[in-house]
Design a protein around this motif. Structure first.
Motif, mmCIF file in Angstrom:
data_model
loop_
_atom_site.group_PDB
_atom_site.id
_atom_site.type_symbol
_atom_site.label_atom_id
_atom_site.label_comp_id
_atom_site.label_asym_id
_atom_site.label_seq_id
_atom_site.Cartn_x
_atom_site.Cartn_y
_atom_site.Cartn_z
ATOM 1 N N THR A 12 122.864 -55.646 73.467
ATOM 2 C CA THR A 12 121.421 -55.764 73.250
ATOM 3 C C THR A 12 120.646 -55.496 74.535
ATOM 4 O O THR A 12 119.656 -54.754 74.537
ATOM 5 C CB THR A 12 121.078 -57.168 72.718
ATOM 6 O OG1 THR A 12 121.768 -57.383 71.487
ATOM 7 C CG2 THR A 12 119.586 -57.311 72.491
ATOM 8 N N TYR A 13 121.091 -56.087 75.625
ATOM 9 C CA TYR A 13 120.405 -55.923 76.907
ATOM 10 C C TYR A 13 120.364 -54.450 77.329
ATOM 11 O O TYR A 13 119.308 -53.932 77.738
ATOM 12 C CB TYR A 13 121.096 -56.756 77.983
ATOM 13 C CG TYR A 13 120.538 -56.534 79.370
ATOM 14 C CD1 TYR A 13 119.336 -57.125 79.751
ATOM 15 C CD2 TYR A 13 121.197 -55.722 80.282
ATOM 16 C CE1 TYR A 13 118.805 -56.905 81.021
ATOM 17 C CE2 TYR A 13 120.680 -55.498 81.551
ATOM 18 C CZ TYR A 13 119.484 -56.096 81.911
ATOM 19 O OH TYR A 13 118.957 -55.866 83.164
ATOM 20 N N LEU A 14 121.485 -53.762 77.219
ATOM 21 C CA LEU A 14 121.544 -52.373 77.674
ATOM 22 C C LEU A 14 120.711 -51.448 76.794
ATOM 23 O O LEU A 14 120.091 -50.499 77.287
ATOM 24 C CB LEU A 14 122.998 -51.905 77.728
ATOM 25 C CG LEU A 14 123.865 -52.587 78.797
ATOM 26 C CD1 LEU A 14 125.323 -52.131 78.686
ATOM 27 C CD2 LEU A 14 123.345 -52.300 80.201
ATOM 28 N N GLU A 16 117.956 -52.236 75.389
ATOM 29 C CA GLU A 16 116.560 -52.480 75.766
ATOM 30 C C GLU A 16 116.167 -51.751 77.042
ATOM 31 O O GLU A 16 114.994 -51.425 77.248
ATOM 32 C CB GLU A 16 116.322 -53.984 75.943
ATOM 33 C CG GLU A 16 116.369 -54.773 74.639
ATOM 34 C CD GLU A 16 116.340 -56.270 74.877
ATOM 35 O OE1 GLU A 16 116.480 -56.688 76.060
ATOM 36 O OE2 GLU A 16 116.179 -57.032 73.896
ATOM 37 N N GLN A 17 117.138 -51.470 77.906
ATOM 38 C CA GLN A 17 116.832 -50.822 79.188
ATOM 39 C C GLN A 17 116.460 -49.348 79.008
ATOM 40 O O GLN A 17 115.666 -48.797 79.767
ATOM 41 C CB GLN A 17 118.021 -50.939 80.150
ATOM 42 C CG GLN A 17 118.460 -52.363 80.424
ATOM 43 C CD GLN A 17 117.314 -53.272 80.822
ATOM 44 O OE1 GLN A 17 116.621 -53.011 81.809
ATOM 45 N NE2 GLN A 17 117.117 -54.333 80.051
ATOM 46 N N ASN A 18 117.096 -48.710 78.040
ATOM 47 C CA ASN A 18 116.814 -47.295 77.750
ATOM 48 C C ASN A 18 116.957 -46.429 79.010
ATOM 49 O O ASN A 18 116.070 -45.648 79.360
ATOM 50 C CB ASN A 18 115.415 -47.132 77.151
ATOM 51 C CG ASN A 18 115.223 -45.756 76.522
ATOM 52 O OD1 ASN A 18 116.188 -45.131 76.060
ATOM 53 N ND2 ASN A 18 113.995 -45.260 76.534
ATOM 54 N N LYS A 19 118.087 -46.594 79.706
ATOM 55 C CA LYS A 19 118.354 -45.851 80.938
ATOM 56 C C LYS A 19 119.751 -45.236 80.872
ATOM 57 O O LYS A 19 120.591 -45.650 80.072
ATOM 58 C CB LYS A 19 118.272 -46.791 82.150
ATOM 59 C CG LYS A 19 116.885 -47.353 82.410
ATOM 60 C CD LYS A 19 116.898 -48.295 83.612
ATOM 61 C CE LYS A 19 115.506 -48.831 83.909
ATOM 62 N NZ LYS A 19 115.514 -49.779 85.065
ATOM 63 N N THR A 20 119.994 -44.245 81.731
ATOM 64 C CA THR A 20 121.351 -43.718 81.836
ATOM 65 C C THR A 20 122.244 -44.787 82.451
ATOM 66 O O THR A 20 121.847 -45.512 83.365
ATOM 67 C CB THR A 20 121.397 -42.449 82.695
ATOM 68 O OG1 THR A 20 120.860 -42.733 83.999
ATOM 69 C CG2 THR A 20 120.606 -41.326 82.049
ATOM 70 N N VAL A 49 127.130 -50.532 85.365
ATOM 71 C CA VAL A 49 127.780 -51.686 84.739
ATOM 72 C C VAL A 49 129.249 -51.703 85.144
ATOM 73 O O VAL A 49 129.933 -50.674 85.062
ATOM 74 C CB VAL A 49 127.671 -51.623 83.202
ATOM 75 C CG1 VAL A 49 128.398 -52.804 82.559
ATOM 76 C CG2 VAL A 49 126.215 -51.584 82.765
ATOM 77 N N VAL A 50 129.741 -52.855 85.572
ATOM 78 C CA VAL A 50 131.159 -53.058 85.862
ATOM 79 C C VAL A 50 131.671 -54.167 84.954
ATOM 80 O O VAL A 50 131.034 -55.219 84.843
ATOM 81 C CB VAL A 50 131.382 -53.446 87.337
ATOM 82 C CG1 VAL A 50 132.834 -53.872 87.575
ATOM 83 C CG2 VAL A 50 131.029 -52.286 88.257
ATOM 84 N N ASN A 134 132.397 -48.794 73.407
ATOM 85 C CA ASN A 134 131.479 -49.018 72.292
ATOM 86 C C ASN A 134 130.470 -50.117 72.595
ATOM 87 O O ASN A 134 129.322 -50.070 72.141
ATOM 88 C CB ASN A 134 132.269 -49.354 71.021
ATOM 89 C CG ASN A 134 132.932 -48.135 70.410
ATOM 90 O OD1 ASN A 134 132.459 -47.011 70.589
ATOM 91 N ND2 ASN A 134 134.020 -48.347 69.710
ATOM 92 N N ILE A 135 130.871 -51.117 73.356
ATOM 93 C CA ILE A 135 129.950 -52.198 73.725
ATOM 94 C C ILE A 135 128.899 -51.694 74.718
ATOM 95 O O ILE A 135 127.700 -51.901 74.542
ATOM 96 C CB ILE A 135 130.720 -53.390 74.335
ATOM 97 C CG1 ILE A 135 131.593 -54.069 73.278
ATOM 98 C CG2 ILE A 135 129.758 -54.409 74.947
ATOM 99 C CD1 ILE A 135 132.645 -55.007 73.855
ATOM 100 N N VAL A 136 129.353 -51.015 75.761
ATOM 101 C CA VAL A 136 128.451 -50.576 76.838
ATOM 102 C C VAL A 136 127.681 -49.323 76.444
ATOM 103 O O VAL A 136 126.527 -49.140 76.841
ATOM 104 C CB VAL A 136 129.250 -50.332 78.137
ATOM 105 C CG1 VAL A 136 128.349 -49.819 79.254
ATOM 106 C CG2 VAL A 136 129.969 -51.616 78.573
ATOM 107 N N ASN A 137 128.320 -48.443 75.664
ATOM 108 C CA ASN A 137 127.721 -47.166 75.271
ATOM 109 C C ASN A 137 127.166 -46.425 76.494
ATOM 110 O O ASN A 137 125.986 -46.056 76.542
ATOM 111 C CB ASN A 137 126.601 -47.379 74.249
ATOM 112 C CG ASN A 137 126.147 -46.093 73.596
ATOM 113 O OD1 ASN A 137 126.909 -45.128 73.519
ATOM 114 N ND2 ASN A 137 124.901 -46.053 73.162
#
Length: 273
Positions: A12-14, A16-20, A49-50, A134-137
């Motif tokens: 959800t958080y990622l 919302e960021q709408n970034k590469t 993301v790590v 799939n989680i991080v996309n």
């Protein structure tokens, strides 16, 4: 730097960021090799993301799952200093399900080289990597060339399942004496570490032979085995970039791989030519 433990919260958080997003999956105990992956991700993406997760499904019975180094607090600090935006700490309980649908490694390429002595290992690797991707996309995901067979199988998975992510291979980071950086190096005694230098020495010798147009695979492997003696050798293999056996090395399409046991520690290394 944000730390997230729940998969759906991260997803959800990622969104919302709408970034590469540049993504580096790890099992923790971070070292210079991981930092190089992070640096590459930082250069090309808006968010980095790590994930840190010691994945139980890729360890076989009797392997070093319980002894695998865990340094969560130190890893958080390393990520912060390296400019990571989000660290993901999933647990076995929130990443796996009872009686879940599973992905399996390919029947041939997943059961040769490292897969021959560790049957099922790569199924466990692909299972967790698919979940994490799939989680991080992510836009791009970064993997080290040191785990060359793993990298190849992940690239195949992404291709065969039409996954929308770019897999970015990153060169192996080495110590000043040539030893490839690995979380398992801490298991080596002083004498064992000296013996382990035979691994990179054998790879450099093979590279030198090929540069002199000595291309016969069996001749190259023979020289490598001599250098590696008397280490316990899992395999010495020379393949093309598709991990198919070859009889002649070809610059630009050759990977030379070594697996040995030094003391009680299994070490992998390779060179791409």
């Amino acid at each position: 730097m944000k730390i997230i433990y729940e998969p759906l919260e991260l997803q959800t958080y990622l969104k919302e960021q709408n970034k590469t997003i540049g993504y580096v999956p790890t099992m923790g105990a971070l070292h210079e090799g991981h930092i190089e992956l992070i640096k590459n991700a930082r250069k090309a993406n808006e968010l980095v993301v790590v994930s840190i997760f010691v994945n139980p499904t890729q360890f076989l019975k009797g392997e070093d799952l319980d002894k695998y180094p865990r340094r969560d607090e130190a890893d958080k600090k390393i990520c912060e200093l390296a400019g990571v935006d989000v660290v993901f700490f999933p647990s076995k309980e929130n990443i796996y399900f009872e009686d879940e649908v599973k992905i399996e490694a390919p029947e041939v390429r997943g059961y040769v080289l490292e897969g021959a002595t560790r049957p099922g290992h790569f199924s466990g690797v692909l299972r967790i990597v698919m979940k994490l991707l799939n989680i991080v996309n992510p836009t791009r995901a970064y993997f080290g060339k040191k785990d060359a067979q793993q990298l190849n199988l992940i690239q195949l998975m992404v291709k065969h399942y039409y996954m929308d992510v770019e897999i970015v291979p990153v060169d192996t980071v080495r110590e000043a004496d040539g030893l490839a950086r690995s979380s398992r190096n801490i298991y080596l005694s002083t004498d064992e570490r000296k013996e382990a230098l035979k691994i990179s020495a054998s790879l450099y010798a093979a590279s030198k032979m090929i540069s002199k147009n000595i291309l016969d695979v069996e001749e190259i492997k023979g020289e490598m085995l001599t250098i590696l003696s008397p280490l316990e050798i899992g395999y010495v293999e020379i393949v093309n970039r598709e991990f198919e056996p070859i009889k002649k090395a070809e610059i630009g399409n050759t990977v030379i791989l070594v697996e040995v046991v030094v003391g009680k520690t299994r070490l992998l290394d390779n060179i791409w030519l």
